[in-house]
Design a protein around this motif. Sequence first.
Motif, mmCIF file in Angstrom:
data_model
loop_
_atom_site.group_PDB
_atom_site.id
_atom_site.type_symbol
_atom_site.label_atom_id
_atom_site.label_comp_id
_atom_site.label_asym_id
_atom_site.label_seq_id
_atom_site.Cartn_x
_atom_site.Cartn_y
_atom_site.Cartn_z
ATOM 1 N N LYS A 125 0.826 -1.211 0.000
ATOM 2 C CA LYS A 125 0.000 0.000 0.000
ATOM 3 C C LYS A 125 0.862 1.264 0.000
ATOM 4 O O LYS A 125 0.459 2.300 -0.540
ATOM 5 N N ALA A 126 2.048 1.169 0.604
ATOM 6 C CA ALA A 126 2.962 2.318 0.675
ATOM 7 C C ALA A 126 3.783 2.491 -0.604
ATOM 8 O O ALA A 126 4.524 3.474 -0.729
ATOM 9 N N GLY A 127 3.690 1.552 -1.537
ATOM 10 C CA GLY A 127 4.427 1.642 -2.783
ATOM 11 C C GLY A 127 5.850 1.127 -2.729
ATOM 12 O O GLY A 127 6.589 1.214 -3.705
ATOM 13 N N LYS A 128 6.232 0.538 -1.589
ATOM 14 C CA LYS A 128 7.578 -0.031 -1.481
ATOM 15 C C LYS A 128 7.698 -1.337 -2.268
ATOM 16 O O LYS A 128 8.796 -1.743 -2.666
ATOM 17 N N ILE A 129 6.572 -2.010 -2.457
ATOM 18 C CA ILE A 129 6.495 -3.263 -3.200
ATOM 19 C C ILE A 129 5.355 -3.120 -4.201
ATOM 20 O O ILE A 129 4.265 -2.669 -3.840
ATOM 21 N N LYS A 130 5.592 -3.511 -5.462
ATOM 22 C CA LYS A 130 4.574 -3.358 -6.493
ATOM 23 C C LYS A 130 3.598 -4.530 -6.550
ATOM 24 O O LYS A 130 2.480 -4.385 -7.037
ATOM 25 N N ALA A 131 4.031 -5.692 -6.064
ATOM 26 C CA ALA A 131 3.153 -6.864 -6.026
ATOM 27 C C ALA A 131 3.652 -7.784 -4.920
ATOM 28 O O ALA A 131 4.855 -7.840 -4.637
ATOM 29 N N ILE A 132 2.730 -8.501 -4.284
ATOM 30 C CA ILE A 132 3.089 -9.408 -3.196
ATOM 31 C C ILE A 132 2.552 -10.800 -3.495
ATOM 32 O O ILE A 132 1.538 -10.958 -4.170
ATOM 33 N N GLY A 133 3.274 -11.803 -2.995
ATOM 34 C CA GLY A 133 2.865 -13.173 -3.276
ATOM 35 C C GLY A 133 3.479 -14.149 -2.299
ATOM 36 O O GLY A 133 4.040 -13.760 -1.269
ATOM 37 N N VAL A 134 3.375 -15.417 -2.641
ATOM 38 C CA VAL A 134 3.828 -16.495 -1.765
ATOM 39 C C VAL A 134 4.690 -17.469 -2.559
ATOM 40 O O VAL A 134 4.788 -17.389 -3.781
ATOM 41 N N SER A 135 5.287 -18.398 -1.830
ATOM 42 C CA SER A 135 6.137 -19.407 -2.467
ATOM 43 C C SER A 135 6.003 -20.717 -1.714
ATOM 44 O O SER A 135 5.892 -20.729 -0.479
ATOM 45 N N ASN A 136 5.980 -21.805 -2.447
ATOM 46 C CA ASN A 136 5.933 -23.150 -1.875
ATOM 47 C C ASN A 136 4.630 -23.454 -1.146
ATOM 48 O O ASN A 136 4.589 -24.339 -0.277
ATOM 49 N N PHE A 137 3.552 -22.777 -1.507
ATOM 50 C CA PHE A 137 2.243 -23.063 -0.922
ATOM 51 C C PHE A 137 1.575 -24.187 -1.714
ATOM 52 O O PHE A 137 1.324 -24.042 -2.909
ATOM 53 N N TYR A 138 1.296 -25.306 -1.049
ATOM 54 C CA TYR A 138 0.611 -26.428 -1.675
ATOM 55 C C TYR A 138 -0.868 -26.074 -1.849
ATOM 56 O O TYR A 138 -1.343 -25.077 -1.305
ATOM 57 N N PRO A 139 -1.653 -26.854 -2.608
ATOM 58 C CA PRO A 139 -3.025 -26.448 -2.943
ATOM 59 C C PRO A 139 -3.895 -26.079 -1.753
ATOM 60 O O PRO A 139 -4.548 -25.021 -1.756
ATOM 61 N N GLU A 140 -3.904 -26.927 -0.723
ATOM 62 C CA GLU A 140 -4.789 -26.640 0.411
ATOM 63 C C GLU A 140 -4.317 -25.417 1.191
ATOM 64 O O GLU A 140 -5.112 -24.633 1.715
ATOM 65 N N ARG A 141 -3.007 -25.226 1.260
ATOM 66 C CA ARG A 141 -2.456 -24.066 1.965
ATOM 67 C C ARG A 141 -2.755 -22.788 1.187
ATOM 68 O O ARG A 141 -3.085 -21.756 1.771
ATOM 69 N N LEU A 142 -2.656 -22.843 -0.142
ATOM 70 C CA LEU A 142 -2.947 -21.669 -0.968
ATOM 71 C C LEU A 142 -4.421 -21.287 -0.845
ATOM 72 O O LEU A 142 -4.752 -20.100 -0.694
ATOM 73 N N ALA A 143 -5.318 -22.276 -0.899
ATOM 74 C CA ALA A 143 -6.750 -21.995 -0.783
ATOM 75 C C ALA A 143 -7.069 -21.361 0.564
ATOM 76 O O ALA A 143 -7.797 -20.359 0.646
ATOM 77 N N ASP A 144 -6.544 -21.917 1.644
ATOM 78 C CA ASP A 144 -6.785 -21.376 2.981
ATOM 79 C C ASP A 144 -6.264 -19.950 3.085
ATOM 80 O O ASP A 144 -6.923 -19.063 3.646
ATOM 81 N N PHE A 145 -5.072 -19.731 2.545
ATOM 82 C CA PHE A 145 -4.461 -18.405 2.602
ATOM 83 C C PHE A 145 -5.324 -17.375 1.857
ATOM 84 O O PHE A 145 -5.612 -16.286 2.379
ATOM 85 N N CYS A 146 -5.741 -17.731 0.648
ATOM 86 C CA CYS A 146 -6.538 -16.801 -0.152
ATOM 87 C C CYS A 146 -7.884 -16.507 0.490
ATOM 88 O O CYS A 146 -8.435 -15.405 0.314
ATOM 89 N N GLU A 147 -8.418 -17.455 1.243
ATOM 90 C CA GLU A 147 -9.686 -17.250 1.938
ATOM 91 C C GLU A 147 -9.520 -16.426 3.211
ATOM 92 O O GLU A 147 -10.509 -15.987 3.805
ATOM 93 N N THR A 148 -8.270 -16.211 3.635
ATOM 94 C CA THR A 148 -8.002 -15.573 4.923
ATOM 95 C C THR A 148 -7.559 -14.120 4.804
ATOM 96 O O THR A 148 -7.986 -13.275 5.588
#
Length: 283
Positions: A125-148
């Motif tokens: 939000k402050a513009g220090k990073i243009k995009a944020i993401g994750v790494s090594n998230f397996y399917p169930e972990r990615l789904a839970d994260f996106c829902e949270t």
Amino acid sequence: MQTITLNNGIQIPQLGFGVFQVPDLKQAEDVISIALKAGYRHIDTAAAYMNEEAVGGAVRKSGLPREEVFITSKLWVQDFGYEKAKKAIQTSLDKLNLDYIDLYLLHQPVGDYIGAWRALEEAYKAGKIKAIGVSNFYPERLADFCETVAIQPTVNQVETHPFFQREDLLAVAKEYDVAIEAWGPFAEGKFGIFSHPVLTKIGEKYGKTAAQVALRWNLDRGVIVLPKSVTPERIEANIDVFDFSLDEKDKQEIAALDMGHSEIVNHYDPAFIKMLHSFKIHD
């Protein structure tokens, strides 16, 4: 260079240059300089790679405008949690000596990654990073994260190559509009990938190597690829993959290579998770 539009509208080059396992700063800066001269415009590093300084140095010495080079770095597990992550983000910016980072990822799905994500959201939000993401998230972990979380990740960087194809993960990522990046697109050299008979035979049709076929296969799936090499000839060969595409027969033959599991890392192994927590990159 072919690009993909992330879910926040940012354009990311679909082929990047990885610098994992190149901790020597001079060597890292030298090979990044070679990659930039060869046409790469996406450099992937991480705090845990111990070479962020070399990435920033090579970009500045290249003479390329900052906006033409896409830089990714990652937050290590040791710095997860809101307060620690805020400090670590600034450390990455300082080491890179850049005003902003194009993409910043949570490196592993362990520890207080929700607290860390709040710090990434704030920096975004402050513009220090243009995009944020994750790494090594397996399917169930990615789904839970996106829902949270409040802000959806733009990217999930994972192991994926012809021998571990991750179709289940690609389906979940598509549902949440998360781009998939492939670290280790050459399977860390396992399975005889550079001379594999199936990939070699397909390559002969197009005048390409088995390695180039492996990269093209992921590109055709819409996956961002991050090949790594310290050899100038291979650095140049790895970017020479945009003048051909695989046909359906090729894809069917490669689909048959899928083992359905990794022989590089196993995030379901408690010993591996313990190792991630114990690995320290600073005092």
